[in-house]
Design a protein around this motif. Structure first.
Motif, PDB file in Angstrom:
ATOM      1  N   SER A  74       0.842  -1.197   0.000  1.00 47.32           N
ATOM      2  CA  SER A  74       0.000   0.000   0.000  1.00 47.32           C
ATOM      3  C   SER A  74       0.872   1.240   0.000  1.00 47.32           C
ATOM      4  O   SER A  74       1.765   1.381   0.846  1.00 47.32           O
ATOM      5  CB  SER A  74      -0.912   0.012   1.229  1.00 47.32           C
TER       6      SER A  74
ATOM      7  N   MET B 106       1.633  -1.403  -6.510  1.00 50.39           N
ATOM      8  CA  MET B 106       0.959  -1.702  -5.249  1.00 50.39           C
ATOM      9  C   MET B 106      -0.189  -2.675  -5.481  1.00 50.39           C
ATOM     10  O   MET B 106      -0.495  -3.049  -6.625  1.00 50.39           O
ATOM     11  CB  MET B 106       0.419  -0.417  -4.620  1.00 50.39           C
TER      12      MET B 106
ATOM     13  N   ARG C 262       8.864  -3.714   1.290  1.00 49.97           N
ATOM     14  CA  ARG C 262       8.488  -2.616   0.402  1.00 49.97           C
ATOM     15  C   ARG C 262       9.731  -1.747   0.222  1.00 49.97           C
ATOM     16  O   ARG C 262      10.675  -1.813   1.009  1.00 49.97           O
ATOM     17  CB  ARG C 262       7.345  -1.780   0.992  1.00 49.97           C
TER      18      ARG C 262
END
Length: 355
Positions: free
Chosen positions: A155, A177, A243
């Motif tokens: 996200s 994402m 991420r």
């Protein structure tokens, strides 16, 4: 079996030849030493016989004096040569050690620059430790001098908030994402959020619903950022293991699965410089994902209006979307990142004050 036997025979033959050569060299050295000693002895006897007045006692006395002189010379020579050889050996070892030490240091430095991070940021919970001053200050400095920005993760909820507060706008923005229309990926990521402190007591279905809503808000915010530069958006099936945010000078990798990050919202992060193995690998991987992904990437540009966003979200979500929904999501995003935006503004004031 024949090949092995031939190889064994060749090895045995080679060993025998080497041993034979060593024996020959040793024999030649012994022969040369014996010949030289015999020649010197004969010459010495000849020279002694030239003096017919020497008696046997005189010859033996001279021989004894020469032997004593030889012993004295040998002791002095051995002591002096030993000192010289010891000093020479020490200097040689010191030079060799310095040379090897420099090579090892250079190799380690090159390995560090290529494979090891140049900064590590501990995990934290925003409710207790804030958002991490050192992490955000370093990332802000990278952002203020970059022309390329990329995000890859589950996200991108804080991406636009960070970009909006920056004093510098990159020329290229790429975001990969989760899709708000992918229930399986949302379910997996929602399960990872169960241990977070602020989600204690919240059911998994509620977490999934909140994450889906968060992803929708993120898409709307990325669309709105198109006024500053084009935004390339790619929906990927993220496993939520890590991420990263990438700039021209470095990449900031957040490790969700770190043993110290399991129950904390902000995971442990590492910074790798440009030119490192991690930076080159992640950048090439991201570029190729945009090129070959089966999920077609979308580009938000300044020429597009809200009708484009409405149609895009309707296709992604598989349900009707209207302008009222978009307006509500815009307001919801501003409220969602209000605390983080306020933190960034305060951080910027501190950076300018201590610059």
């Amino acid at each position: 079996m024949r090949v092995r036997s031939r190889e064994g025979q060749m090895q045995v033959t080679g060993g025998c030849v080497a041993a034979s050569r060593q024996n020959i060299r040793r024999t030649l050295v012994d022969y040369a030493f014996a010949t030289a000693s015999l020649a010197v002895l004969i010459v010495g006897i000849v020279f002694v016989n030239l003096d017919h007045d020497l008696t046997g006692r005189q010859v033996l006395a001279n021989l004894g004096l020469n032997l004593i002189a030889s012993v004295v010379f040998a002791v002095i020579f051995t002591w002096l040569s030993g000192r010289v050889q010891e000093r020479s050996l020490q200097e040689s070892l010191a030079e060799s050690f310095t040379s090897h030490s420099d090579r090892i240091t250079t190799a380690v430095a090159q390995g560090n620059a290529e494979f090891l991070p140049d900064a590590v940021y501990p995990p934290l919970d925003p409710r207790d430790g804030g958002y991490g001053d050192r992490f955000n200050v370093d990332m802000t400095r990278s952002l203020e001098k970059t022309g390329f920005y990329a995000f890859r993760g589950p996200s991108a909820r804080f991406v636009v908030a960070r970009l909006r507060e920056s004093n510098h706008y990159p020329q290229q923005v790429k975001v990969a994402m989760l899709s708000p229309g992918d229930p399986r990926a949302i379910q997996r990521r929602a399960a990872d959020r169960v241990p977070w402190g602020r989600f204690q007591g919240v059911g998994i279905q509620q977490l999934e619903s909140d994450l889906r809503h968060e992803l929708i808000l993120t898409v709307v915010s990325l669309f709105d950022y198109r006024r500053y530069c084009p935004v390339n958006l790619l929906y990927v099936e993220d496993t939520a293991v890590y991420r990263y945010e990438m700039f021209d000078d470095s990449v900031y990798l957040a490790w969700y699965d770190s043993p110290r990050s399991r129950s904390l919202e902000m995971p442990e992060s590492l910074r790798f410089p440009v030119g490192s193995f991690m930076y080159k690998t992640l950048r090439l991987d991201l570029v190729r994902r945009f090129e070959i992904s089966s999920n077609k990437a979308v580009t938000f540009t300044a020429e597009q209006d809200d009708d484009f966003l409405v149609q895009h979200l309707a296709g992604v979500l598989g349900e009707p979307v209207d302008q009222a929904d978009v307006d509500a999501w815009r307001q919801a995003y501003d409220e969602y990142v209000e605390d983080f935006s306020t933190y960034l503004q305060s951080m910027y004031r501190g950076m300018r004050r201590f610059a």
